[in-house]
Design a protein around this motif. Structure first.
Motif: not given
Ligand SMILES: [Fe+2]
Ligand SMILES: [Fe+2]
Length: 203
Positions: A155-168
């Motif tokens: 619902q709100a802008r947030c950060g996400w991490m790719c568990l494969n390469c670590g890209h945020i």
């Protein structure tokens, strides 16, 4: 009351717990495979992380049975059949089983162990019950996100991490694929839930 381990109900309870933990480890490993096949690698990781801890619980209970080494312990017991390919159901059933161990089964085993004079065994049941409560809470959180359609959408802008390469990635919704490693969106985890911590959105 003090009894020898070989004559105790505690020995049976240890074997019941060993069987239960061993089965939980396998069920979670199977559930992880189902989630992976459905492109839900973040849930695969949650199930495998928990499966590894159930193996450790099994080992702790197994090691309490040293005095019975070389013998066989006969038990009766009831164990769940959580066969489904519905990932939300897998999470909910896992949550149910964790909370049953935490609230009912292990507290009862701890009380019996204390009555029979096995304080160290009682402490293991109590401490592992607390861990299972945390497991139940974690499965509940992921089930809620999945059921609400919010595993990859916020619902709100947030950060996400790719568990494969670590890209945020930052945004309301993770992309179909990671822009860096091109693995699917199922690899993304909310940054606040990402393993090990220590990362934040670059500003
Ligand atoms: Fe466990
Ligand atoms: Fe657990």
């Amino acid at each position: 009351m003090s009894v020898e381990l070989k004559d105790s109900e505690t020995l049976k309870n240890l074997m019941r717990a060993f069987a239960g933990e061993s089965q939980a480890r396998n069920r979670y490993t199977f559930a992880a495979g189902v989630c992976r096949q459905q492109g839900l690698q973040v849930l695969e990781a949650v199930f495998l992380f928990t499966a590894g801890q159930e193996k450790e619980h099994a080992e702790i209970f197994y090691n309490h049975m040293k005095e019975a080494a070389g013998g066989t312990v006969h038990i009766d017991g009831g164990y769940p059949v959580d066969l489904t390919r519905d990932a939300a159901q897998l999470l909910r059933r896992a949550q149910h089983n964790e909370l049953e161990e935490a609230d009912t089964v292990y507290p009862a085993f701890a009380a019996t162990a204390r009555e029979e004079g096995f304080a160290a065994v009682a402490a293991s049941f109590e401490k592992i019950a607390a861990i299972e409560a945390a497991h139940g809470g974690r499965f509940d959180r992921y089930a809620q996100l999945l059921e609400a359609g919010e595993l990859f959408v916020s619902q709100a802008r947030c950060g996400w991490m790719c568990l494969n390469c670590g890209h945020i990635y930052e945004g309301l919704q993770v992309p179909e694929a990671c822009p860096v490693c091109h693995h699917g969106q199922g690899f993304f985890i909310r940054l606040e839930m990402a393993p090990w911590g220590g990362v934040s959105l670059g500003k």
